[in-house]
Write a protein that holds these residues in place. Structure first.
Motif, short mmCIF file in Angstrom:
data_model
loop_
_atom_site.label_atom_id
_atom_site.label_comp_id
_atom_site.label_asym_id
_atom_site.label_seq_id
_atom_site.Cartn_x
_atom_site.Cartn_y
_atom_site.Cartn_z
N VAL A 90 0.84 -1.19 0.00
CA VAL A 90 0.00 0.00 0.00
C VAL A 90 0.88 1.25 0.00
CG1 VAL A 90 -1.82 1.29 1.18
CG2 VAL A 90 -1.87 -1.21 1.16
N VAL A 91 0.59 2.16 -0.92
CA VAL A 91 1.35 3.39 -1.09
C VAL A 91 0.47 4.58 -0.72
CG1 VAL A 91 2.59 4.87 -2.73
CG2 VAL A 91 2.66 2.39 -2.99
N ASN A 92 1.03 5.51 0.05
CA ASN A 92 0.34 6.76 0.33
C ASN A 92 0.70 7.79 -0.73
OD1 ASN A 92 0.71 9.69 1.86
ND2 ASN A 92 -1.17 8.62 2.43
N LYS A 93 -0.30 8.38 -1.35
CA LYS A 93 -0.11 9.42 -2.37
C LYS A 93 -0.68 10.72 -1.83
CE LYS A 93 -0.88 11.99 -6.06
NZ LYS A 93 -1.51 13.04 -5.23
N ARG A 94 0.09 11.81 -1.97
CA ARG A 94 -0.39 13.09 -1.44
C ARG A 94 0.11 14.23 -2.31
NH1 ARG A 94 4.02 11.86 2.05
NH2 ARG A 94 5.65 13.46 2.02
N ASN A 95 -0.54 15.40 -2.12
CA ASN A 95 -0.04 16.65 -2.69
C ASN A 95 -0.06 17.70 -1.57
OD1 ASN A 95 -2.65 17.86 -2.54
ND2 ASN A 95 -3.20 16.93 -4.49
N PRO A 96 0.43 18.91 -1.82
CA PRO A 96 0.56 19.89 -0.71
C PRO A 96 -0.75 20.48 -0.19
CG PRO A 96 2.07 20.39 -2.52
CD PRO A 96 1.11 19.38 -3.03
N LYS A 97 -1.86 20.26 -0.88
CA LYS A 97 -3.12 20.92 -0.50
C LYS A 97 -3.62 20.39 0.85
CE LYS A 97 -7.87 21.70 -2.11
NZ LYS A 97 -8.85 21.42 -3.19
N ILE A 98 -3.90 21.31 1.76
CA ILE A 98 -4.48 20.97 3.05
C ILE A 98 -5.99 21.14 3.00
CG2 ILE A 98 -4.56 21.52 5.52
CD1 ILE A 98 -1.67 22.61 5.20
N ASN A 99 -6.42 22.29 2.52
CA ASN A 99 -7.83 22.59 2.32
C ASN A 99 -7.92 23.64 1.21
OD1 ASN A 99 -7.36 25.19 3.59
ND2 ASN A 99 -7.48 24.12 5.56
N GLU A 100 -9.08 24.22 1.02
CA GLU A 100 -9.26 25.17 -0.07
C GLU A 100 -8.41 26.43 0.08
OE1 GLU A 100 -10.81 24.52 -2.84
OE2 GLU A 100 -11.29 22.53 -2.02
N LYS A 101 -7.96 26.72 1.28
CA LYS A 101 -7.21 27.95 1.51
C LYS A 101 -5.74 27.73 1.88
CE LYS A 101 -11.22 30.64 3.12
NZ LYS A 101 -11.77 31.44 4.24
N GLU A 102 -5.38 26.52 2.27
CA GLU A 102 -4.04 26.30 2.81
C GLU A 102 -3.30 25.19 2.07
OE1 GLU A 102 -4.02 27.00 7.46
OE2 GLU A 102 -5.71 25.73 6.88
N LYS A 103 -1.97 25.36 2.01
CA LYS A 103 -1.08 24.35 1.45
C LYS A 103 0.13 24.18 2.37
CE LYS A 103 -2.04 25.01 -3.48
NZ LYS A 103 -1.43 25.32 -4.80
N VAL A 104 0.75 23.02 2.29
CA VAL A 104 2.01 22.80 3.00
C VAL A 104 3.07 23.73 2.40
CG1 VAL A 104 3.84 21.13 3.48
CG2 VAL A 104 1.45 20.39 3.50
N LYS A 105 3.86 24.34 3.25
CA LYS A 105 4.93 25.24 2.79
C LYS A 105 6.15 24.40 2.42
CE LYS A 105 3.32 28.93 5.86
NZ LYS A 105 3.62 29.75 7.07
#
Length: 426
Positions: free
Chosen positions: A122-137
């Motif tokens: 099992v692989v975890n796939k992610r992008n920087p989006k946290i919610n509609e207003k925030e992203k990981v820096k």
């Protein structure tokens, strides 16, 4: 009543279509016949965003070459069960499978001519989006990391990589181990750098997922301040684990309110409280030892009060503790002053493309070192009696850091990508 039935039918159809869209099946065999429900992959199947899948990053595989190759699929954030059928009816093979930023899943699996072996992980796939207003820096060096793009990327490597089929499907219900940490934990894209967080998936079955959010140069507070914990909290669920290792970079922070038993302990408490608020289990890890020996040739602590502060917080908050600081010191002692260089990035100039100076790094691990430290973490999980150890693979035989694996027995086929710049932090 008819309207209600009609609406229900429409929603059912939409739900079925959505479910089907979460399963991706690819046939890599040279046969012209295509398996039912599969998409035939040929050397001309190159990745593009419109198509959403294909060979990526390196030349396509022709079915015979022994060169490593990459295959990517555009998928939404989440956990995905990947089932690979390895082998070929025409030739022998020996295949290693990694995913995203060089996370190890299948190690040097041999296949005879005509033999096909199916393995899942099992692989975890992610992008920087946290919610509609925030992203990981993200740091500038992270922007192109495979961990943070919109694709799930598989690397097929080994002496003779052979793949017949790949199936990718959503796996939302498996427990997830979220890793928080620095350069000793991070998934490294490029040779020769490696960390325990990208090696440890190899030792677990497809009944669990490891999501490594660590990044080089971070401390407990900058991990939180960069939105990385918030990203995890947007996905973590009841029964998941939050495994936290910091200390290397925290110890360099000076000024009012800073210190092992001040800001550092306070921030560790934030990880604990936030995990518990979500019904997840926090686990603390003492920082890995640097390669440093005293005049008697014994490994010495370079972290000051920080390992003790982790132990203190774990005891005070009744949190499981993985004593990685002690185990990695034992590992260094077992190999000795000279032998322990194999654990870290020590390579003569010219070993890697563009390397004009010797690598002499006593903090960041080689692939062999990262592999050994990952085993230390597994042993720490066992000693802490974590429930997740029931998901260890049957071929994991245990490990004693006082008796490490022979370096000559460790086989790692290099990824095509190298980097001369060392990870942030020290």
């Amino acid at each position: 009543m008819k309207r209600i039935i009609s609406l229900t039918s429409v929603l059912f159809v939409i739900g079925c279509l959505f479910a089907q869209a979460q399963v991706y099946k690819f046939d890599f065999t040279p046969d012209k016949k295509v398996k039912d429900g599969y998409t035939k992959i040929t050397p001309e199947t190159l990745f593009n965003n419109e198509q959403g899948y294909g060979y990526d990053l390196q030349p396509a595989w022709d079915g015979k070459s022994n060169q490593p190759f990459f295959f990517s699929v555009n998928v939404p954030d989440g956990n995905y069960k990947v089932t690979v059928t390895l082998g070929s009816k025409d030739t022998t093979g020996n295949t290693t499978v990694r995913a995203e930023s060089r996370r190890l899943f299948i190690e040097n699996l041999p296949t005879k001519k005509g033999e096909l072996i199916t393995e899942s992980f099992v692989v975890n796939k992610r992008n920087p989006k946290i919610n509609e207003k925030e992203k990981v820096k993200l740091k500038s060096r992270e922007i192109k990391k495979l961990n943070w793009d919109d694709k799930l990327t598989l690397e097929f490597n080994g002496d003779a990589p052979r793949v017949s089929a790949v199936v990718i499907e959503k796996a939302d219900n498996v427990p997830t181990i979220y890793l928080c940490g620095n350069s000793t934990v991070v998934d490294n894209d490029n040779e020769p750098w490696a960390s325990w967080g990208q090696m440890i998936p190899r030792f677990f079955t497809d009944k669990i997922c490891i999501a490594n959010h660590a990044e080089s140069g971070l401390s407990a507070n900058t991990f939180i301040g960069g939105g990385r914990l918030k990203k995890i909290l947007s996905q973590i669920k009841k029964g998941d684990y939050l495994v936290v290792e910091f200390g290397h970079n925290d110890q360099k922070q000076k000024g009012a309110g800073k210190g092992a038993y001040y800001s550092f302990a306070y921030n560790l408490k934030i990880f604990i409280d936030e995990a518990r608020a979500k019904g997840a289990y926090p686990v603390l890890v003492t920082p890995t030892s640097r390669r440093r020996f005293d005049s008697n040739g014994k490994s010495t602590n370079t972290h000051g009060e920080y390992p003790d502060a982790v132990r203190w917080v774990a005891e005070k908050e009744n949190v499981p503790l993985i004593e990685l600081n002690g185990m990695t010191a034992t590992l260094c002692d077992a190999l000795g002053v000279d032998g322990s260089m194999k654990l870290f990035v020590h390579y003569l100039a010219g070993t890697f493309p563009g390397q004009t100076k010797d690598f002499k790094d006593n903090t960041h691990f080689s692939t062999y070192g990262a592999y050994e430290v990952a085993k230390c973490v597994v042993e720490g999980m066992k000693k802490a009696d974590l429930d997740i150890v029931k998901y260890l693979r049957a071929d994991y035989k245990g490990f004693d850091p006082a008796h490490p694996d022979n370096f000559k027995s460790f086989k790692w086929n290099l990824c095509p990508f190298t980097e001369i710049e060392k990870p942030d932090g020290n």
